[in-house]
Design an enzyme around this catalytic site. Structure first.
Site, PDB file in Angstrom:
ATOM      1  N   TYR A   1     -14.224  -4.461   8.849  1.00 31.60           N
ATOM      2  CA  TYR A   1     -12.939  -3.757   8.988  1.00 31.60           C
ATOM      3  C   TYR A   1     -12.381  -3.934  10.410  1.00 31.60           C
ATOM      4  O   TYR A   1     -11.200  -4.262  10.593  1.00 31.60           O
ATOM      5  CB  TYR A   1     -13.168  -2.283   8.671  1.00 31.60           C
ATOM      6  CG  TYR A   1     -11.944  -1.412   8.694  1.00 31.60           C
ATOM      7  CD1 TYR A   1     -11.028  -1.424   7.646  1.00 31.60           C
ATOM      8  CD2 TYR A   1     -11.709  -0.530   9.757  1.00 31.60           C
ATOM      9  CE1 TYR A   1      -9.909  -0.599   7.659  1.00 31.60           C
ATOM     10  CE2 TYR A   1     -10.600   0.300   9.775  1.00 31.60           C
ATOM     11  CZ  TYR A   1      -9.700   0.261   8.720  1.00 31.60           C
ATOM     12  OH  TYR A   1      -8.589   1.084   8.735  1.00 31.60           O
TER      13      TYR A   1
ATOM     14  N   SER B   1      -5.819  -0.494  13.298  1.00 32.53           N
ATOM     15  CA  SER B   1      -6.651   0.717  13.372  1.00 32.53           C
ATOM     16  C   SER B   1      -7.263   0.772  14.768  1.00 32.53           C
ATOM     17  O   SER B   1      -7.484  -0.273  15.397  1.00 32.53           O
ATOM     18  CB  SER B   1      -7.777   0.633  12.340  1.00 32.53           C
ATOM     19  OG  SER B   1      -8.765   1.596  12.619  1.00 32.53           O
TER      20      SER B   1
ATOM     21  N   ILE C   1      -6.709   9.586  10.170  1.00 32.82           N
ATOM     22  CA  ILE C   1      -5.565  10.210   9.501  1.00 32.82           C
ATOM     23  C   ILE C   1      -6.042  10.776   8.163  1.00 32.82           C
ATOM     24  O   ILE C   1      -6.840  10.127   7.468  1.00 32.82           O
ATOM     25  CB  ILE C   1      -4.460   9.150   9.245  1.00 32.82           C
ATOM     26  CG1 ILE C   1      -4.136   8.354  10.527  1.00 32.82           C
ATOM     27  CG2 ILE C   1      -3.196   9.799   8.677  1.00 32.82           C
ATOM     28  CD1 ILE C   1      -3.685   9.169  11.721  1.00 32.82           C
TER      29      ILE C   1
ATOM     30  N   ASN D   1       0.677  -2.714   5.255  1.00 32.28           N
ATOM     31  CA  ASN D   1      -0.081  -1.468   5.411  1.00 32.28           C
ATOM     32  C   ASN D   1      -1.310  -1.409   4.509  1.00 32.28           C
ATOM     33  O   ASN D   1      -2.293  -0.758   4.862  1.00 32.28           O
ATOM     34  CB  ASN D   1       0.859  -0.291   5.099  1.00 32.28           C
ATOM     35  CG  ASN D   1       0.092   0.984   4.826  1.00 32.28           C
ATOM     36  OD1 ASN D   1      -0.360   1.667   5.752  1.00 32.28           O
ATOM     37  ND2 ASN D   1      -0.103   1.311   3.553  1.00 32.28           N
TER      38      ASN D   1
ATOM     39  N   GLY E   1       0.826  -1.208   0.000  1.00 30.97           N
ATOM     40  CA  GLY E   1       0.000   0.000   0.000  1.00 30.97           C
ATOM     41  C   GLY E   1       0.858   1.255   0.000  1.00 30.97           C
ATOM     42  O   GLY E   1       0.508   2.271   0.604  1.00 30.97           O
ATOM     43  N   ALA E   2       1.978   1.173  -0.728  1.00 28.69           N
ATOM     44  CA  ALA E   2       2.954   2.281  -0.699  1.00 28.69           C
ATOM     45  C   ALA E   2       2.708   3.308  -1.797  1.00 28.69           C
ATOM     46  O   ALA E   2       3.504   4.224  -1.981  1.00 28.69           O
ATOM     47  CB  ALA E   2       4.366   1.722  -0.814  1.00 28.69           C
ATOM     48  N   SER E   3       1.608   3.191  -2.535  1.00 31.46           N
ATOM     49  CA  SER E   3       1.395   4.107  -3.666  1.00 31.46           C
ATOM     50  C   SER E   3       0.837   5.460  -3.242  1.00 31.46           C
ATOM     51  O   SER E   3       0.844   6.399  -4.040  1.00 31.46           O
ATOM     52  CB  SER E   3       0.458   3.449  -4.693  1.00 31.46           C
ATOM     53  OG  SER E   3      -0.782   3.126  -4.103  1.00 31.46           O
ATOM     54  N   ARG E   4       0.324   5.538  -2.008  1.00 30.68           N
ATOM     55  CA  ARG E   4      -0.236   6.823  -1.540  1.00 30.68           C
ATOM     56  C   ARG E   4      -0.466   6.741  -0.029  1.00 30.68           C
ATOM     57  O   ARG E   4      -0.238   5.700   0.592  1.00 30.68           O
ATOM     58  CB  ARG E   4      -1.547   7.147  -2.264  1.00 30.68           C
ATOM     59  CG  ARG E   4      -2.595   6.059  -2.210  1.00 30.68           C
ATOM     60  CD  ARG E   4      -3.717   6.305  -3.231  1.00 30.68           C
ATOM     61  NE  ARG E   4      -4.375   5.075  -3.612  1.00 30.68           N
ATOM     62  CZ  ARG E   4      -5.466   4.589  -3.034  1.00 30.68           C
ATOM     63  NH1 ARG E   4      -6.037   5.224  -2.047  1.00 30.68           N
ATOM     64  NH2 ARG E   4      -5.999   3.445  -3.445  1.00 30.68           N
TER      65      ARG E   4
HETATM   66  P1  NAP Z   1      -5.481   4.723   1.293  1.00 34.10           P
HETATM   67  O1  NAP Z   1      -5.090   6.145   1.143  1.00 34.10           O
HETATM   68  O2  NAP Z   1      -6.833   4.266   0.840  1.00 34.10           O
HETATM   69  O3  NAP Z   1      -4.356   3.827   0.580  1.00 34.10           O
HETATM   70  C1  NAP Z   1      -4.515   2.422   0.561  1.00 34.10           C
HETATM   71  C2  NAP Z   1      -3.271   1.796  -0.028  1.00 34.10           C
HETATM   72  O4  NAP Z   1      -3.484   0.369  -0.087  1.00 34.10           O
HETATM   73  C3  NAP Z   1      -2.996   2.264  -1.435  1.00 34.10           C
HETATM   74  O5  NAP Z   1      -1.602   2.358  -1.640  1.00 34.10           O
HETATM   75  C4  NAP Z   1      -3.582   1.152  -2.297  1.00 34.10           C
HETATM   76  O6  NAP Z   1      -2.867   1.092  -3.514  1.00 34.10           O
HETATM   77  C5  NAP Z   1      -3.285  -0.081  -1.427  1.00 34.10           C
HETATM   78  N1  NAP Z   1      -4.185  -1.193  -1.704  1.00 34.10           N
HETATM   79  C6  NAP Z   1      -5.516  -1.273  -1.460  1.00 34.10           C
HETATM   80  N2  NAP Z   1      -6.000  -2.452  -1.903  1.00 34.10           N
HETATM   81  C7  NAP Z   1      -4.944  -3.118  -2.426  1.00 34.10           C
HETATM   82  C8  NAP Z   1      -4.784  -4.379  -3.050  1.00 34.10           C
HETATM   83  N3  NAP Z   1      -5.834  -5.215  -3.244  1.00 34.10           N
HETATM   84  N4  NAP Z   1      -3.560  -4.763  -3.480  1.00 34.10           N
HETATM   85  C9  NAP Z   1      -2.504  -3.931  -3.306  1.00 34.10           C
HETATM   86  N5  NAP Z   1      -2.581  -2.730  -2.721  1.00 34.10           N
HETATM   87  C10 NAP Z   1      -3.785  -2.337  -2.296  1.00 34.10           C
HETATM   88  O7  NAP Z   1      -5.370   4.248   2.801  1.00 34.10           O
HETATM   89  P2  NAP Z   1      -4.551   4.872   4.035  1.00 34.10           P
HETATM   90  O8  NAP Z   1      -5.448   5.790   4.732  1.00 34.10           O
HETATM   91  O9  NAP Z   1      -3.208   5.302   3.607  1.00 34.10           O
HETATM   92  O10 NAP Z   1      -4.467   3.573   4.954  1.00 34.10           O
HETATM   93  C11 NAP Z   1      -3.316   2.750   5.015  1.00 34.10           C
HETATM   94  C12 NAP Z   1      -3.556   1.702   6.102  1.00 34.10           C
HETATM   95  O11 NAP Z   1      -3.808   2.364   7.336  1.00 34.10           O
HETATM   96  C13 NAP Z   1      -4.759   0.805   5.839  1.00 34.10           C
HETATM   97  O12 NAP Z   1      -4.495  -0.499   6.266  1.00 34.10           O
HETATM   98  C14 NAP Z   1      -5.835   1.422   6.697  1.00 34.10           C
HETATM   99  O13 NAP Z   1      -6.802   0.471   7.075  1.00 34.10           O
HETATM  100  C15 NAP Z   1      -5.020   1.879   7.885  1.00 34.10           C
HETATM  101  N6  NAP Z   1      -5.673   2.948   8.640  1.00 34.10           N
HETATM  102  C16 NAP Z   1      -5.953   4.151   8.068  1.00 34.10           C
HETATM  103  C17 NAP Z   1      -6.591   5.134   8.829  1.00 34.10           C
HETATM  104  C18 NAP Z   1      -6.922   6.487   8.289  1.00 34.10           C
HETATM  105  O14 NAP Z   1      -7.562   7.261   9.002  1.00 34.10           O
HETATM  106  N7  NAP Z   1      -6.538   6.846   7.076  1.00 34.10           N
HETATM  107  C19 NAP Z   1      -6.942   4.869  10.148  1.00 34.10           C
HETATM  108  C20 NAP Z   1      -6.649   3.637  10.695  1.00 34.10           C
HETATM  109  C21 NAP Z   1      -6.006   2.680   9.933  1.00 34.10           C
HETATM  110  P3  NAP Z   1      -3.504   0.791  -4.962  1.00 34.10           P
HETATM  111  O15 NAP Z   1      -4.886   1.333  -4.982  1.00 34.10           O
HETATM  112  O16 NAP Z   1      -2.543   1.452  -5.890  1.00 34.10           O
HETATM  113  O17 NAP Z   1      -3.454  -0.713  -5.071  1.00 34.10           O
END
Ligand code: NAP
Length: 249
Positions: free
Chosen positions: A156, A143, A189, A91, A14-17
């Site tokens: 989730y 989370s 976040i 991630n 999940g390193a693309s963003r």
């Molecule tokens: P995000 O902005 O939606 O990014 C998700 C990342 O996961 C993207 O790089 C996406 O890349 C990758 N991804 C999703 N499905 C995938 C798949 N099937 N195969 C490969 N890559 C996949 O999410 P984020 O907010 O950065 O969250 C990152 C982590 O933190 C997650 O596990 C999330 O549950 C956790 N988290 C986030 C928050 C928050 O508030 N943001 C809070 C608690 C926990 P591609 O689309 O390019 O594949």
């Protein structure tokens, strides 16, 4: 197998963003060679370019982590190419929110498969190269929903609580091999994942969070960087909530 890469090699899914991109940058700044994993190659390459512009080392690998065989092949490929794999950050994650009474089996299974099963497959595949290297760091991104629950997120929250139990079990299994396993549990976040939430929910989060704001991805990355560091060697099986104080009581 190629010649052994000199730097420690870190895989970040999940390193693309969002959070994953910041984790990758912070590990690169620690001097690691970072393998950036997600589905979107263009976005991965943009993160790679940023890391390289800052003097770091990285490569992009596309993989749909919902496909267990592809995850195992990706990890094996990293080991084949570098002769080592030292750090794994699981991630990548998705949400498919719905109230439990309306949630379909597919919505439940998709989230468990992407968030939990993929992390298990990656940990299982990465443990062997870490054992060979007699050093390893596994960091799983959970989370606060996995710690305290959240309405509309039974799938989730179950996946994220599952990561906690899985990580603690791995920590016990792998401790004798000098491999640590820890969890970072973010609060709310600012990323694409939370951008879709209604403004009223975002304002509510700010109200009940002691630090009165949402977090930044870089604030999660610094917690991960600690668990990935040489200096965290006596820390394993821990869950660090990085949530502005939301779950402290
Ligand atoms: P995000 O902005 O939606 O990014 C998700 C990342 O996961 C993207 O790089 C996406 O890349 C990758 N991804 C999703 N499905 C995938 C798949 N099937 N195969 C490969 N890559 C996949 O999410 P984020 O907010 O950065 O969250 C990152 C982590 O933190 C997650 O596990 C999330 O549950 C956790 N988290 C986030 C928050 C928050 O508030 N943001 C809070 C608690 C926990 P591609 O689309 O390019 O594949």
């Amino acid at each position: 197998m190629a010649e052994k890469t000199e730097k420690r090699v870190a895989v970040v899914t999940g390193a693309s963003r969002g959070i994953g991109a910041e984790i990758a940058k912070s590990l690169a700044a620690q001097g690691r060679h970072v393998v950036l994993v997600a589905r979107n190659l263009e976005k991965l390459d943009a993160v790679k370019a940023e890391i390289e512009a800052d003097g770091g080392s990285a490569e992009s690998r596309t993989c749909d982590i919902a496909d267990g065989a592809a995850v195992a092949a990706m990890i094996d490929g990293v080991f084949d190419d570098h002769g080592r794999l030292d750090i794994l950050v699981n991630n990548a994650g998705i949400t498919r929110d719905n109230l439990s009474m309306r949630m379909s089996d597919e919505e439940f299974d998709d989230v468990i498969n992407t968030n939990l099963r993929s992390a298990f497959v990656a940990c299982r595949a990465a443990a062997r190269p870490m054992m060979r290297g007699k050093w390893g760091r596994i960091i799983n991104i959970s989370s606060v929903a996995g710690l305290v629950g959240n309405p509309g997120q039974v799938n989730y929250a179950a996946s994220k609580a599952g990561l906690v139990g899985m990580t603690k079990s791995l920590a016990k299994e792998l401790a004798g091999k000098n491999i640590t396993a820890n969890v970072v549990a973010p609060g709310f976040i600012e990323t694409d994942m939370t951008d879709v939430l209604p403004d009223a929910i975002k304002e509510g989060v700010k109200t009940f969070t002691p630090l009165k704001r949402m977090g930044q991805a870089v604030e999660i990355a610094s917690a991960v960087a600690y668990f990935a560091s040489e200096g965290s060697s006596y820390t394993t099986g821990q869950v660090l909530a990085v949530d502005g104080g939301m779950t402290m009581c």
